[in-house]
Scaffold this active site. Structure first.
Site, PDB file in Angstrom:
ATOM      1  N   LYS A  49      46.973  13.997  33.976  1.00 25.93           N
ATOM      2  CA  LYS A  49      47.408  15.243  34.619  1.00 25.93           C
ATOM      3  C   LYS A  49      48.148  16.111  33.607  1.00 25.93           C
ATOM      4  CE  LYS A  49      47.577  13.104  39.205  1.00 25.93           C
ATOM      5  NZ  LYS A  49      48.365  12.395  40.227  1.00 25.93           N
ATOM      6  N   GLN A  93      54.330  10.820  41.528  1.00 24.58           N
ATOM      7  CA  GLN A  93      53.164   9.939  41.544  1.00 24.58           C
ATOM      8  C   GLN A  93      53.377   8.789  42.530  1.00 24.58           C
ATOM      9  OE1 GLN A  93      50.291  10.554  39.980  1.00 24.58           O
ATOM     10  NE2 GLN A  93      49.323   8.679  40.679  1.00 24.58           N
ATOM     11  N   ASP A 116      50.950  18.639  45.624  1.00 29.93           N
ATOM     12  CA  ASP A 116      50.128  17.589  46.231  1.00 29.93           C
ATOM     13  C   ASP A 116      49.700  17.971  47.648  1.00 29.93           C
ATOM     14  OD1 ASP A 116      49.488  15.302  44.716  1.00 29.93           O
ATOM     15  OD2 ASP A 116      51.554  14.563  44.819  1.00 29.93           O
TER      16      ASP A 116
HETATM   17  N1  GUN Z   1      48.338   8.460  43.873  1.00 30.21           N
HETATM   18  C1  GUN Z   1      47.015   8.420  44.111  1.00 30.21           C
HETATM   19  N2  GUN Z   1      46.554   9.673  44.358  1.00 30.21           N
HETATM   20  C2  GUN Z   1      47.605  10.501  44.281  1.00 30.21           C
HETATM   21  C3  GUN Z   1      47.767  11.917  44.444  1.00 30.21           C
HETATM   22  O1  GUN Z   1      46.829  12.663  44.715  1.00 30.21           O
HETATM   23  N3  GUN Z   1      49.026  12.381  44.264  1.00 30.21           N
HETATM   24  C4  GUN Z   1      50.079  11.586  43.969  1.00 30.21           C
HETATM   25  N4  GUN Z   1      51.268  12.148  43.832  1.00 30.21           N
HETATM   26  N5  GUN Z   1      49.966  10.274  43.821  1.00 30.21           N
HETATM   27  C5  GUN Z   1      48.736   9.741  43.978  1.00 30.21           C
END
Ligand code: GUN
Length: 277
Positions: A49, A93, A116
């Site tokens: 990311k 995350q 998110d």
């Molecule tokens: N863990 C797995 N997918 C995601 C996501 O889309 N966002 C976040 N913050 N954590 C994740």
């Protein structure tokens, strides 16, 4: 021959659009990715990311905290990021360590910085059919379907998996596109009977090759959200034999995966534009 829907290529077109959008800006959108501990998958996702965000020219930082960070310390950091004028997007995350209550953390993030799209305020807006920051993976799936001109109106859609990250928000988004939506899950009886009805079948269960050929209707569109590691190889939730019956499918890797990060950056730019207008 079924059509292979290449998320990697669709993601490139999203990045191209974002680059053009960035050229018109007089400020640099910024993203803060928060990670607790060193879970290998989380380390690799947060790095990716951050890398893609920097490539696009965003101001991006990964804030790496010890796994033992207390909930209070994490909430204090979020309060700080909420208040920081230069921060446009905040992503914590998931999953978080056991001692932390995920819901409280998600609710602590300012909805306007919630790239998110997990905050109940944004979830509510999504279900109400209002403009919002949409969760990245479902938004990426919609972008792929649009790119390949799959007409969703009236379509019989079955989503296997009811997570807050994928299944539930995707249901809201498909509904708003006038699909008929079913969410199936681990307690669904006669699952194959349900999935065989699907003209659009979305597999988001997190179990390698879970969707078998006999669960798929001839000519269905298959979306595979699974990323499972089997003998050091990445495999999806859809058995390759099932793809043969489909009209179109997303591969793993190179399908839904690359779209998630692209849509996160799209949300970051969107959040930045909204905050600064
Ligand atoms: N863990 C797995 N997918 C995601 C996501 O889309 N966002 C976040 N913050 N954590 C994740």
């Amino acid at each position: 021959m079924p059509l292979r829907m290449k998320g990697r290529e669709v993601a490139q077109s999203v990045y191209q659009q974002l680059r053009e959008q960035m050229r018109g800006l007089t400020f640099t959108p910024s993203l803060r990715v928060v990670r607790l501990g060193r879970d290998p998958a989380s380390v690799s996702y947060t790095r990716l990311k951050d890398k893609r965000a920097r490539e696009l020219g965003l101001d991006s930082k990964v804030l790496e905290l010890p796994a033992a960070t207390s909930q209070q310390e994490l909430l204090a950091l979020i309060t700080e990021l909420n208040a920081a004028a230069e921060v446009d997007g905040i992503l914590v995350q998931l999953p978080l360590p056991e001692h932390i209550d995920e819901g409280s953390v998600i609710e602590a993030i300012s909805p306007e910085k919630d790239v998110d799209g997990f905050h109940p305020y944004n979830v509510g807006r999504l279900w109400a059919g209002k403009e919002t920051l949409e969760p990245c993976t479902p938004a990426g799936i919609l972008r792929i379907l649009d790119h390949y001109q799959i007409d969703l109106a009236g379509m019989e859609a079955v989503i296997v998996g009811r997570s807050n990250i994928v299944g539930k928000p995707l249901a809201a988004m498909l509904l708003s596109r006038n699909a008929t939506v079913t969410i199936a899950h681990s307690r669904t009886r006669e699952l194959a009977d349900v999935t065989r009805r699907a003209e659009l079948l979305v597999a988001a269960v997190g179990r390698a090759r879970f969707i078998k050929a006999e669960m798929v209707r001839q000519g269905a569109v298959l979306i595979d959200v699974g990323i499972n590691r089997v003998d050091d190889k990445l495999v999806g939730d859809v058995d390759p034999a099932a793809r043969e019956l489909s009209r179109a499918y997303t591969p793993v890797p190179g399908g839904v995966g690359p779209m998630t990060v692209a849509m996160l950056l799209a949300n970051t730019v969107k959040a930045a534009l909204r905050r600064r207008r």
